[in-house]
Design an enzyme around this catalytic site. Structure first.
Site, mmCIF file in Angstrom:
data_model
loop_
_atom_site.group_PDB
_atom_site.id
_atom_site.type_symbol
_atom_site.label_atom_id
_atom_site.label_comp_id
_atom_site.label_asym_id
_atom_site.label_seq_id
_atom_site.Cartn_x
_atom_site.Cartn_y
_atom_site.Cartn_z
ATOM 1 N N SER A 76 1.800 -3.569 0.572
ATOM 2 C CA SER A 76 1.508 -4.550 1.601
ATOM 3 C C SER A 76 1.839 -5.937 1.075
ATOM 4 O O SER A 76 1.717 -6.212 -0.115
ATOM 5 C CB SER A 76 0.012 -4.440 1.932
ATOM 6 O OG SER A 76 -0.312 -5.282 3.005
ATOM 7 N N ASP A 77 2.308 -6.790 1.967
ATOM 8 C CA ASP A 77 2.616 -8.163 1.571
ATOM 9 C C ASP A 77 2.136 -9.109 2.667
ATOM 10 O O ASP A 77 2.442 -8.889 3.842
ATOM 11 C CB ASP A 77 4.121 -8.318 1.355
ATOM 12 C CG ASP A 77 4.428 -9.518 0.504
ATOM 13 O OD1 ASP A 77 4.425 -9.387 -0.732
ATOM 14 O OD2 ASP A 77 4.631 -10.611 1.067
ATOM 15 N N THR A 78 1.371 -10.116 2.288
ATOM 16 C CA THR A 78 0.835 -11.056 3.284
ATOM 17 C C THR A 78 1.426 -12.436 3.034
ATOM 18 O O THR A 78 1.396 -12.929 1.913
ATOM 19 C CB THR A 78 -0.703 -11.106 3.214
ATOM 20 O OG1 THR A 78 -1.213 -9.791 3.486
ATOM 21 C CG2 THR A 78 -1.273 -12.069 4.242
ATOM 22 N N SER A 112 1.188 -9.928 7.799
ATOM 23 C CA SER A 112 1.193 -8.888 6.764
ATOM 24 C C SER A 112 2.202 -7.830 7.151
ATOM 25 O O SER A 112 2.242 -7.381 8.298
ATOM 26 C CB SER A 112 -0.180 -8.222 6.639
ATOM 27 O OG SER A 112 -1.146 -9.134 6.199
ATOM 28 N N GLY A 113 3.017 -7.441 6.178
ATOM 29 C CA GLY A 113 3.937 -6.326 6.361
ATOM 30 C C GLY A 113 3.450 -5.168 5.512
ATOM 31 O O GLY A 113 2.935 -5.376 4.410
#
Lengths: 196, 196
Positions: A76-78, A112-113
């Site tokens: 996850s990346d925010t 977020s991805g």
């Protein structure tokens, strides 16, 4: 559909964020954390929403260990965007101050991805939340920078910290997404992944 | 204005809610909890926003102990409204289920009313947040009621619990208000109270 099936899986979380681990546990999951090294670069022509998804997928592809049958990988990346421009982690207190001044009395987006994988099956998704700061006085910004830890946070603030409690007037969307995990999109996608 | 002045006060919290105490501490305050007994009745002609404010003031007036010079009394009441109708704490699991079914795929309002007092000076205010649940399946509602504690919660749910993480699609307004404390309105009002 019984949730007991879903909760029999362990989430293999590719992130060092203790907050993400805590949120997953709060959602009812068992969690094992791992960490890969990837560069945070991305193609220049990506849309705002596509950037964290791209980075999450990159982390996912960098994780080469085999997953057990009852394990699901989560990356996850925010990211924080102000007027379509990325606000990363500030490199010093002066930059943190400039960032918070730019967020003051303004709306910004937190996106977020996520990438999830079980066996050969994978899914990508994102969630976006709009955050509105009230006008922040210089003393509010200085107090926060002095007493808290803005330097390890994208956009120089944590919504769960003091400045989030006294400075964020309104959000539109998911709160947990701003904390770093799009819990509702994640839950739906996990259910679909195990049903595929 | 330095916040150190404000943080030299102790908040005398007239509430048994451990969550409110925790949020106040997270905001940086010292907290002492007290508890008075008041009936939760109110005049029938009050507007939605006026009801929790009325109840907070009632709690405040019921607290007769003298405050120390560096103490501020805080009374707060959080209520859930669906189509202008109050949703209280469900009396059993069946009522919890009915309430959650009524919240499913719907917007509702969470309103907190607050009363603060320092010496002879007092202030009243409220904050409203709109909460949107996605369509909740019967299995989602049953799982939540079975595994968590909806019975001690207005509207039969806690946003910080599982169902808040997987069922609340969107909020408009302050998240902490839904948890039970309108932190941003409280902070501004406390600053005004000590400056009066």
């Amino acid at each position: 559909m019984s949730f007991n099936d879903l909760f029999s899986y362990t989430i293999v979380l590719n992130s060092r964020s203790p907050r993400r681990k805590q949120l997953l546990e709060q959602m009812g999951f068992m969690v094992r954390t791992v960490k890969t090294q990837t560069s945070e670069t991305y193609p220049a022509d990506l849309t705002m929403e596509a950037i964290p998804v791209f980075l999450a997928k990159k982390k996912g592809q960098a994780y080469k260990e085999e997953l057990l049958e009852k394990e699901i990988l989560l990356c996850s990346d925010t990211m924080v965007f102000l007027h379509n421009k990325v606000l990363g982690k500030p490199k010093d207190k002066q930059e943190a101050k400039t960032m918070l001044q730019s967020l003051s009395n303004n709306k910004h987006s937190v996106i977020s991805g996520c990438y999830i994988r079980k066996g050969e099956k994978e899914r990508l998704f994102y969630e976006k939340t709009e955050v509105y700061f009230k006008p922040l006085s210089t003393s509010t910004i200085d107090y926060y920078i002095d007493k808290y830890t803005p330097l390890d946070k994208a956009g120089a603030y944590g919504i769960q910290e003091w400045i989030g409690m006294v400075g964020v007037e309104k959000i539109e969307g998911s709160f947990y997404n701003v904390m770093g995990l799009p819990t509702i999109a994640l839950f739906d996608n996990l259910l679909e992944l195990i049903s595929l």
